[in-house]
Design a protein around this motif. Structure first.
Motif, PDB file in Angstrom:
ATOM      1  N   ARG A 144       1.583  -5.861  -1.626  1.00 26.26           N
ATOM      2  CA  ARG A 144       0.884  -4.608  -1.736  1.00 26.26           C
ATOM      3  C   ARG A 144       1.481  -3.573  -1.059  1.00 26.26           C
ATOM      4  N   HIS A 145       1.408  -2.427  -1.669  1.00 21.77           N
ATOM      5  CA  HIS A 145       2.058  -1.060  -0.885  1.00 21.77           C
ATOM      6  C   HIS A 145       0.812  -0.491  -0.511  1.00 21.77           C
ATOM      7  N   ARG A 146       1.064  -0.128   1.124  1.00 20.70           N
ATOM      8  CA  ARG A 146      -0.072   0.796   1.617  1.00 20.70           C
ATOM      9  C   ARG A 146       0.649   2.035   2.069  1.00 20.70           C
ATOM     10  N   GLN A 147      -0.242   3.066   2.134  1.00 21.66           N
ATOM     11  CA  GLN A 147       0.223   4.354   2.843  1.00 21.66           C
ATOM     12  C   GLN A 147      -0.782   4.898   3.748  1.00 21.66           C
ATOM     13  N   THR A 148      -0.472   5.375   4.752  1.00 24.37           N
ATOM     14  CA  THR A 148      -1.623   5.783   5.945  1.00 24.37           C
ATOM     15  C   THR A 148      -1.968   7.054   5.605  1.00 24.37           C
ATOM     16  N   ASP A 149      -1.435   7.878   4.985  1.00 24.52           N
ATOM     17  CA  ASP A 149      -1.817   9.375   4.431  1.00 24.52           C
ATOM     18  C   ASP A 149      -3.072   9.371   3.517  1.00 24.52           C
ATOM     19  N   PRO A 150      -4.314   9.690   3.827  1.00 23.98           N
ATOM     20  CA  PRO A 150      -5.388   9.521   2.945  1.00 23.98           C
ATOM     21  C   PRO A 150      -5.279  10.411   1.575  1.00 23.98           C
ATOM     22  N   SER A 151      -4.371  11.248   1.559  1.00 24.11           N
ATOM     23  CA  SER A 151      -4.082  12.017   0.453  1.00 24.11           C
ATOM     24  C   SER A 151      -3.134  11.310  -0.751  1.00 24.11           C
TER      25      SER A 151
END
Length: 182
Positions: free
Chosen positions: A52-59
């Motif tokens: 699964r892909h995760r991004q740290t930027d909440p937007s």
């Protein structure tokens, strides 16, 4: 089947949101093919591994709090199935995926998921470089356009042509399910 694992890449709700929004797409029904293949693999004792892909930027759409981060139903992990979270295009970078596969004596992968021109492509090439034999059921891979730059179909087809032979063997879900035993 010993030595084989199914690798499901980035089949997260963001993909369904893109399809539902009418984004130019190849294989919008890939989720059904993935679910079928996962079921056959599970029944045959073939490990199913999730990335699964995760991004740290909440937007961003793959931030853990974003609606797009959750797995699609076809990619829901069953108890005991490995789930790796990546923040890069390749599922092998900083995830422990390679060590997990080697510990399980896996030397062949069936790779499915999203998106053909990005994370699937990058992961496939890395897997091949690491010595894994890779098969891609093309009907179980999602492809999207590059808005304003390239339509989904030519991008998908070019990606598959570039992968075929040198990095992976192309197939389809029916052929792989028959080979595995379903």
């Amino acid at each position: 089947m010993t030595g084989l694992a199914l690798l499901i890449i980035d089949m997260q709700q963001e993909m369904q949101l893109r399809i539902d929004a009418g984004r130019d797409c190849v294989n919008p029904g890939a989720g059904a093919a993935i679910a079928r293949l996962a079921g056959v693999c599970r029944a045959a004792g073939v490990p199913v591994v999730h990335v699964r892909h995760r991004q740290t930027d909440p937007s961003r759409p793959f931030h853990p709090d974003a609606p797009g981060h959750a797995p699609m139903a076809c990619a829901a992990a069953m108890p005991g199935e490995a789930v790796f979270v990546k923040e890069t295009s390749s599922a092998f970078v900083a995830t422990g995926l390679e060590a997990h596969l080697r510990a399980g004596a896996c030397d062949a992968l069936i790779v499915v998921g999203a998106v053909a021109g990005f994370c699937v492509n990058t992961t496939l090439r890395a897997a091949s470089d690491l010595g894994f034999r890779v098969t891609v059921p093309v009907d179980a891979v999602l492809g999207f356009d590059l808005p304003g730059r390239m339509a989904a179909r030519p991008l998908f087809d070019a990606t598959m042509v570039l992968l075929d032979g040198d990095f992976a063997r192309l197939s389809d879900t029916d052929a792989l399910c028959a080979r595995i035993g379903g």
